[in-house]
Design a protein around this motif. Structure first.
Motif, PDB file in Angstrom:
ATOM      1  N   VAL A   1     -15.563 -10.960   0.215  1.00 55.54           N
ATOM      2  CA  VAL A   1     -14.921 -11.275   1.493  1.00 55.54           C
ATOM      3  C   VAL A   1     -14.874  -9.985   2.300  1.00 55.54           C
ATOM      4  CG1 VAL A   1     -12.780 -12.038   2.590  1.00 55.54           C
ATOM      5  CG2 VAL A   1     -13.481 -13.062   0.436  1.00 55.54           C
ATOM      6  N   HIS A   2     -15.218 -10.063   3.577  1.00 51.70           N
ATOM      7  CA  HIS A   2     -15.126  -8.899   4.467  1.00 51.70           C
ATOM      8  C   HIS A   2     -15.155  -9.388   5.904  1.00 51.70           C
ATOM      9  CE1 HIS A   2     -19.495  -9.206   5.151  1.00 51.70           C
ATOM     10  NE2 HIS A   2     -19.559  -9.478   3.864  1.00 51.70           N
ATOM     11  N   GLU A   3     -14.846  -8.502   6.842  1.00 53.67           N
ATOM     12  CA  GLU A   3     -14.889  -8.851   8.262  1.00 53.67           C
ATOM     13  C   GLU A   3     -16.330  -9.079   8.685  1.00 53.67           C
ATOM     14  OE1 GLU A   3     -12.431  -9.298  10.611  1.00 53.67           O
ATOM     15  OE2 GLU A   3     -11.114  -9.207   8.880  1.00 53.67           O
TER      16      GLU A   3
ATOM     17  N   SER B   1     -19.930  -4.050   8.470  1.00 51.26           N
ATOM     18  CA  SER B   1     -19.226  -4.296   7.203  1.00 51.26           C
ATOM     19  C   SER B   1     -20.088  -5.143   6.273  1.00 51.26           C
ATOM     20  CB  SER B   1     -17.866  -4.953   7.445  1.00 51.26           C
ATOM     21  OG  SER B   1     -18.021  -6.186   8.121  1.00 51.26           O
TER      22      SER B   1
ATOM     23  N   ASP C   1     -18.924 -17.156   8.687  1.00 49.57           N
ATOM     24  CA  ASP C   1     -17.841 -16.185   8.824  1.00 49.57           C
ATOM     25  C   ASP C   1     -17.660 -15.512   7.468  1.00 49.57           C
ATOM     26  OD1 ASP C   1     -15.319 -14.932   8.884  1.00 49.57           O
ATOM     27  OD2 ASP C   1     -14.509 -16.424  10.275  1.00 49.57           O
ATOM     28  N   THR C   2     -17.832 -14.199   7.419  1.00 52.87           N
ATOM     29  CA  THR C   2     -17.781 -13.491   6.147  1.00 52.87           C
ATOM     30  C   THR C   2     -16.361 -13.255   5.639  1.00 52.87           C
ATOM     31  OG1 THR C   2     -17.960 -11.380   7.301  1.00 52.87           O
ATOM     32  CG2 THR C   2     -20.007 -12.370   6.499  1.00 52.87           C
ATOM     33  N   ARG C   3     -15.363 -13.746   6.390  1.00 52.60           N
ATOM     34  CA  ARG C   3     -13.987 -13.679   5.875  1.00 52.60           C
ATOM     35  C   ARG C   3     -13.751 -14.783   4.850  1.00 52.60           C
ATOM     36  NH1 ARG C   3     -11.218 -13.516  11.653  1.00 52.60           N
ATOM     37  NH2 ARG C   3     -12.747 -15.182  11.770  1.00 52.60           N
TER      38      ARG C   3
END
Length: 183
Positions: free
Chosen positions: A116-118, A174, A150-152
């Motif tokens: 998980v990342h921004e 990121s 969305d990488t979140r």
């Protein structure tokens, strides 16, 4: 980039013509004689700040637009790397605002642990089948298909067990750190 006065005239002419202006139109707006502008555009008159400043103002250009030197070589010449069984080939210059890579994933029986990342990530599958696990749900993305997410959300990307897969992938900064260089 070095300053280059040899192309000033041609760049002035192109900017004037792009606006549909005659020599007289631009000369009048910039407060100079038509003959001075004509000589400047043809290279028979040396460019000076005194002549160029009113012209760039009227043409809504930056001085750099007229005097910039040769652009840098646009070819991307960054080394392909092998990381965690993947072959990663950079497709953008090192300081591009968005990084793009061609990545070859080896065949994989199981999905790696999700990250998980921004950011937002996008990829296009060139060959093979990609296993995208997104928020606990597995998606198989085949050649000619693309995915954006969305990488979140918890996610992992790998090739299926059928064989290797190759993608073109676009990352935010990121995403590049997580997927290309490892966390």
């Amino acid at each position: 980039m070095a300053m280059d006065l040899s192309r000033v005239g041609a760049r002035l002419r192109a900017a004037r013509q792009q606006r549909g202006w005659t020599l007289a139109d631009l000369a009048s707006k910039a407060g100079m004689s038509t003959s001075t502008l004509s000589r400047l555009e043809s290279g028979r008159r040396q460019a000076s700040l005194e002549l160029l400043l009113p012209l760039v103002s009227v043409l809504d250009l930056r001085l750099d637009d007229l005097v910039r030197g040769e652009p840098a070589d646009p070819r991307v010449r960054r080394a392909t790397e092998r990381r965690h069984g993947r072959v990663v080939a950079p497709l953008t210059l090192e300081h591009s605002p968005v990084q793009t890579y061609k990545i070859r994933f080896p065949a994989s029986r199981a999905a790696p642990s999700p990250k998980v990342h921004e950011g937002v990530e996008w990829f296009y599958v060139l060959s093979g089948t990609i296993r995208l696990v997104l928020d606990g749900r597995e998606h198989l993305i085949g050649a000619g298909e693309a995915a954006e997410f969305d990488t979140r959300l918890p996610h992992s990307i790998s090739a299926s067990s059928d064989g290797p897969a190759e993608v073109v992938s676009i990352f935010s900064a990121s995403g590049e750190r997580i997927h290309v260089h490892g966390a």
